[in-house]
Design a protein around this motif. Structure first.
Motif, PDB file in Angstrom:
ATOM      1  N   THR A   1      18.103   3.630  -2.604  1.00 21.02           N
ATOM      2  CA  THR A   1      16.887   2.931  -2.167  1.00 21.02           C
ATOM      3  C   THR A   1      15.876   2.684  -3.282  1.00 21.02           C
ATOM      4  OG1 THR A   1      15.772   5.016  -1.610  1.00 21.02           O
ATOM      5  CG2 THR A   1      17.103   3.964   0.125  1.00 21.02           C
ATOM      6  N   GLY A   2      16.015   3.399  -4.401  1.00 22.40           N
ATOM      7  CA  GLY A   2      15.018   3.289  -5.460  1.00 22.40           C
ATOM      8  C   GLY A   2      13.800   4.153  -5.235  1.00 22.40           C
ATOM      9  N   ALA A   3      13.795   4.957  -4.175  1.00 23.28           N
ATOM     10  CA  ALA A   3      12.651   5.825  -3.876  1.00 23.28           C
ATOM     11  C   ALA A   3      12.526   6.921  -4.924  1.00 23.28           C
ATOM     12  CB  ALA A   3      12.801   6.446  -2.491  1.00 23.28           C
ATOM     13  N   ALA A   4      11.296   7.284  -5.239  1.00 21.53           N
ATOM     14  CA  ALA A   4      11.037   8.371  -6.186  1.00 21.53           C
ATOM     15  C   ALA A   4      11.314   9.715  -5.534  1.00 21.53           C
ATOM     16  CB  ALA A   4       9.593   8.310  -6.664  1.00 21.53           C
ATOM     17  N   ILE A   5      11.520  10.729  -6.389  1.00 23.00           N
ATOM     18  CA  ILE A   5      11.654  12.113  -5.946  1.00 23.00           C
ATOM     19  C   ILE A   5      10.499  12.906  -6.527  1.00 23.00           C
ATOM     20  CG2 ILE A   5      13.015  14.243  -6.140  1.00 23.00           C
ATOM     21  CD1 ILE A   5      15.524  12.528  -6.200  1.00 23.00           C
ATOM     22  N   GLN A   6       9.800  13.653  -5.675  1.00 23.45           N
ATOM     23  CA  GLN A   6       8.759  14.561  -6.156  1.00 23.45           C
ATOM     24  C   GLN A   6       9.048  15.962  -5.632  1.00 23.45           C
ATOM     25  OE1 GLN A   6       4.204  15.191  -5.048  1.00 23.45           O
ATOM     26  NE2 GLN A   6       4.391  13.466  -6.473  1.00 23.45           N
ATOM     27  N   LEU A   7       9.000  16.963  -6.520  1.00 22.95           N
ATOM     28  CA  LEU A   7       9.243  18.342  -6.093  1.00 22.95           C
ATOM     29  C   LEU A   7       8.397  19.315  -6.895  1.00 22.95           C
ATOM     30  CD1 LEU A   7      12.608  19.791  -7.472  1.00 22.95           C
ATOM     31  CD2 LEU A   7      11.522  17.754  -8.424  1.00 22.95           C
ATOM     32  N   HIS A   8       8.071  20.446  -6.244  1.00 24.86           N
ATOM     33  CA  HIS A   8       7.433  21.550  -6.960  1.00 24.86           C
ATOM     34  C   HIS A   8       8.496  22.187  -7.857  1.00 24.86           C
ATOM     35  CE1 HIS A   8       5.305  21.312  -2.995  1.00 24.86           C
ATOM     36  NE2 HIS A   8       4.242  21.386  -3.778  1.00 24.86           N
ATOM     37  N   LEU A   9       8.152  22.416  -9.119  1.00 27.33           N
ATOM     38  CA  LEU A   9       9.155  22.917 -10.053  1.00 27.33           C
ATOM     39  C   LEU A   9       8.505  23.793 -11.114  1.00 27.33           C
ATOM     40  CD1 LEU A   9      12.188  22.725 -10.811  1.00 27.33           C
ATOM     41  CD2 LEU A   9      11.611  20.747 -12.230  1.00 27.33           C
TER      42      LEU A   9
ATOM     43  N   TYR B   1       0.804  -1.216   0.000  1.00 37.97           N
ATOM     44  CA  TYR B   1       0.000   0.000   0.000  1.00 37.97           C
ATOM     45  C   TYR B   1       0.844   1.277   0.000  1.00 37.97           C
ATOM     46  CZ  TYR B   1      -4.082  -2.880   1.181  1.00 37.97           C
ATOM     47  OH  TYR B   1      -5.093  -3.806   1.159  1.00 37.97           O
ATOM     48  N   ILE B   2       1.910   1.297   0.763  1.00 36.09           N
ATOM     49  CA  ILE B   2       2.662   2.534   0.989  1.00 36.09           C
ATOM     50  C   ILE B   2       3.946   2.538   0.165  1.00 36.09           C
ATOM     51  CG2 ILE B   2       3.727   4.032   2.706  1.00 36.09           C
ATOM     52  CD1 ILE B   2       0.651   3.633   2.945  1.00 36.09           C
ATOM     53  N   MET B   3       4.137   3.612  -0.596  1.00 33.91           N
ATOM     54  CA  MET B   3       5.333   3.809  -1.403  1.00 33.91           C
ATOM     55  C   MET B   3       6.082   5.022  -0.856  1.00 33.91           C
ATOM     56  SD  MET B   3       3.220   3.313  -4.948  1.00 33.91           S
ATOM     57  CE  MET B   3       1.675   3.737  -4.105  1.00 33.91           C
ATOM     58  N   PRO B   4       7.106   4.834  -0.021  1.00 36.65           N
ATOM     59  CA  PRO B   4       7.839   5.971   0.533  1.00 36.65           C
ATOM     60  C   PRO B   4       8.647   6.671  -0.556  1.00 36.65           C
ATOM     61  CG  PRO B   4       8.935   3.922   1.111  1.00 36.65           C
ATOM     62  CD  PRO B   4       7.655   3.538   0.421  1.00 36.65           C
ATOM     63  N   ALA B   5       8.722   7.994  -0.469  1.00 36.84           N
ATOM     64  CA  ALA B   5       9.419   8.770  -1.494  1.00 36.84           C
ATOM     65  C   ALA B   5      10.043  10.013  -0.866  1.00 36.84           C
ATOM     66  CB  ALA B   5       8.462   9.151  -2.619  1.00 36.84           C
ATOM     67  N   ILE B   6      10.806  10.723  -1.666  1.00 33.99           N
ATOM     68  CA  ILE B   6      11.571  11.891  -1.203  1.00 33.99           C
ATOM     69  C   ILE B   6      10.919  13.145  -1.771  1.00 33.99           C
ATOM     70  CG2 ILE B   6      13.856  12.962  -1.124  1.00 33.99           C
ATOM     71  CD1 ILE B   6      14.946  10.098  -1.890  1.00 33.99           C
ATOM     72  N   GLY B   7      10.675  14.151  -0.915  1.00 33.22           N
ATOM     73  CA  GLY B   7       9.946  15.335  -1.340  1.00 33.22           C
ATOM     74  C   GLY B   7      10.681  16.645  -1.130  1.00 33.22           C
ATOM     75  N   PRO B   8      11.753  16.931  -1.882  1.00 36.34           N
ATOM     76  CA  PRO B   8      12.343  18.282  -1.799  1.00 36.34           C
ATOM     77  C   PRO B   8      11.265  19.305  -2.142  1.00 36.34           C
ATOM     78  CG  PRO B   8      13.687  16.812  -3.151  1.00 36.34           C
ATOM     79  CD  PRO B   8      12.392  16.116  -2.917  1.00 36.34           C
ATOM     80  N   HIS B   9      11.064  20.294  -1.287  1.00 41.65           N
ATOM     81  CA  HIS B   9       9.917  21.195  -1.470  1.00 41.65           C
ATOM     82  C   HIS B   9       9.958  21.912  -2.802  1.00 41.65           C
ATOM     83  CE1 HIS B   9       7.907  25.171  -1.052  1.00 41.65           C
ATOM     84  NE2 HIS B   9       6.920  24.379  -0.663  1.00 41.65           N
ATOM     85  N   ALA B  10      11.058  22.614  -3.092  1.00 45.10           N
ATOM     86  CA  ALA B  10      11.176  23.382  -4.335  1.00 45.10           C
ATOM     87  C   ALA B  10      12.613  23.871  -4.468  1.00 45.10           C
ATOM     88  CB  ALA B  10      10.212  24.573  -4.321  1.00 45.10           C
ATOM     89  N   PRO B  11      13.037  24.238  -5.675  1.00 45.86           N
ATOM     90  CA  PRO B  11      14.403  24.734  -5.840  1.00 45.86           C
ATOM     91  C   PRO B  11      14.721  25.944  -4.975  1.00 45.86           C
ATOM     92  CG  PRO B  11      13.442  24.223  -7.970  1.00 45.86           C
ATOM     93  CD  PRO B  11      12.344  24.097  -6.964  1.00 45.86           C
ATOM     94  N   TYR B  12      13.720  26.771  -4.680  1.00 45.70           N
ATOM     95  CA  TYR B  12      13.987  27.990  -3.913  1.00 45.70           C
ATOM     96  C   TYR B  12      13.979  27.755  -2.397  1.00 45.70           C
ATOM     97  CZ  TYR B  12       8.825  28.044  -3.871  1.00 45.70           C
ATOM     98  OH  TYR B  12       7.499  27.709  -3.745  1.00 45.70           O
TER      99      TYR B  12
END
Length: 442
Positions: free
Chosen positions: A216-224, A188-199
């Protein structure tokens, strides 16, 4: 047909219409979906199912369209408790003067738990079966989603400044690594990395995030590239557009989800194509904050995988992904200057199979195909606002809203039955939400 050729299964769902998403662009009539455990065992005509299967349960949906569950690929679930708190403001004013101060005062583990439950109730009620979250106390969100039986990508937040969840990048990364270790491989749970934004994230934490993702193979999601202001400030500070900086730091890749992307020039497009990164389109939040318009059709024409998200309820102000699809399709046509841009079937693909691709789970999610996980929904097309029915796909995108969703299953387990949630205690939840409202108002 003899008894030994009849196969036993758990559930049979009879649908007036069925949109499998794969193959693309088709609507089938009088179909049956056979569930065995957590998987789809078969998709076939009802007459064939009569001969081939015997099931313990049959659900007859003779006014409904059955389709894959929706995937909301970007949001801040606990911010549902800030819904309507600060409206009609530009992004940086909204963040600096209202949202960040409110978060500093009120966000806690109990806040995140109740806010996440409120968001999940809304998402389940409107057809979402998988969501992506980026917020504080991600360990609370992950546990809440798991307990409710809802699929979630949970991105731990990463930024330079201290917050209620940590003192700075080192602590965020340490806690985030523990989150990934705890949930990696969970159904159910897919842990991932969330850098907020470049700024809000400097180079070294971004490099550390990339290293963690590679390990780890974890995805990265960021506002861009959310606003023109973001681009202008980046050019003044670094001389580079944020996409270029992300590419140079190794942030962009096939396991990266770029949220918003309303400001795209030819150089950005080239780097996005080369990287294989995914785009998460959040049209209603972008419109409400006057952030800009994502050129969805242009991105898709260049082979870039585009998905969809609602963003948080504080900037949307709802989590109804069907409403988001209508807005996305309308806006795409205006941006492209082409009424055929982002057709109804393509829009549905954004919220199903494309979302699964961005999660790296297209072999398990996003379409109604035998062998895939049994995440599916039913939408009742009998109401007057959906009549007459000529094309169910068109209705789902252009005439529908999420409240027409009547049933959903996740992992083969019923989550919504005749519009009633099965695993969330709504009356108790509403009492908690009322208490939070009083506390925030005071």
């Amino acid at each position: 047909m003899t008894a030994d050729t009849i196969t036993a299964a758990d559930s049979r769902i009879n649908a007036r219409w069925l949109i499998p998403v794969e193959p693309f662009g088709i609507v089938l009539e009088h179909q049956a979906v056979i569930l065995r455990g957590s998987r789809i065992a078969d998709v076939l005509s009802q007459s064939e199912a009569d001969l081939k299967y015997r099931t313990r349960e049959t659900v007859n949906l003779d006014r409904h369209v059955v389709m894959p569950g929706l995937i909301n690929l970007h949001g801040h679930t606990a911010m549902s408790l800030f819904r309507g708190l600060a409206d009609d403001l530009p992004l940086m004013t909204w963040l600096n003067d209202h949202i960040w101060p409110a978060e500093g005062k009120f966000v806690s583990e109990p806040f995140v738990l109740d806010g996440t439950r409120l968001a999940m109730a809304e998402m389940l009620r409107t057809g979402t079966t998988t969501f992506s979250d980026m917020y504080f106390f991600p360990e609370v969100t992950a546990q809440a989603a798991h307990d409710a039986g809802m699929r979630a990508q949970v991105c731990f937040p990463l930024m330079d400044m201290p917050t209620v969840w940590g003192s700075g990048p080192d602590e965020y990364l340490r806690k985030g690594a523990a989150l990934i270790e705890q949930w990696q491989g969970d159904e159910y749970i897919m842990p991932a990395i969330g850098p907020h934004a470049p700024y809000t994230v400097s180079d070294q934490p971004l490099k550390d995030a990339v290293a963690l993702a590679e390990r780890t193979g974890a995805a990265i999601q960021l506002h861009l590239h959310e606003t023109a202001f973001e681009i202008d400030e980046a050019m003044k500070a670094t001389g580079s557009r944020p996409v270029t900086r992300m590419a140079e730091l190794g942030v962009l890749g096939r396991n990266t989800q770029c949220v918003h992307m309303t400001q795209i020039d030819d150089s950005d497009l080239e780097q996005l194509v080369r990287s294989g990164a995914h785009i998460v389109h959040c049209p209603e939040s972008n419109l409400k904050l006057a952030s800009g318009l994502c050129p969805v059709q242009k991105l898709m024409d260049h082979g870039i995988n585009v998905t969809i998200g609602t963003d948080g309820a504080a900037s949307n102000n709802d989590l109804d992904l069907f409403g988001e699809l209508k807005t996305a399709a309308m806006v795409a046509k205006v941006v492209a200057g082409d009424a055929s841009a982002l057709s109804a079937h393509r829009a549905l693909e954004l919220a199903t199979l494309n979302g699964a691709r961005a999660l790296g789970r297209e072999q398990e999610l996003g379409s109604l195909v035998a062998g895939k996980l049994a995440d599916l929904i039913a939408v009742d097309l009998s109401d007057p606002f959906l009549q007459p029915v000529y094309d169910p796909a068109s209705h789902l995108v252009y005439s529908n809203h999420g409240r027409a969703v009547s049933h959903s299953w996740i992992h083969g387990v019923p989550q919504l039955q005749d519009g009633r949630l099965t695993r969330i205690d709504v009356p108790d939840l509403m009492l908690r939400v009322s208490e939070w409202r009083q506390q925030i108002l005071s």
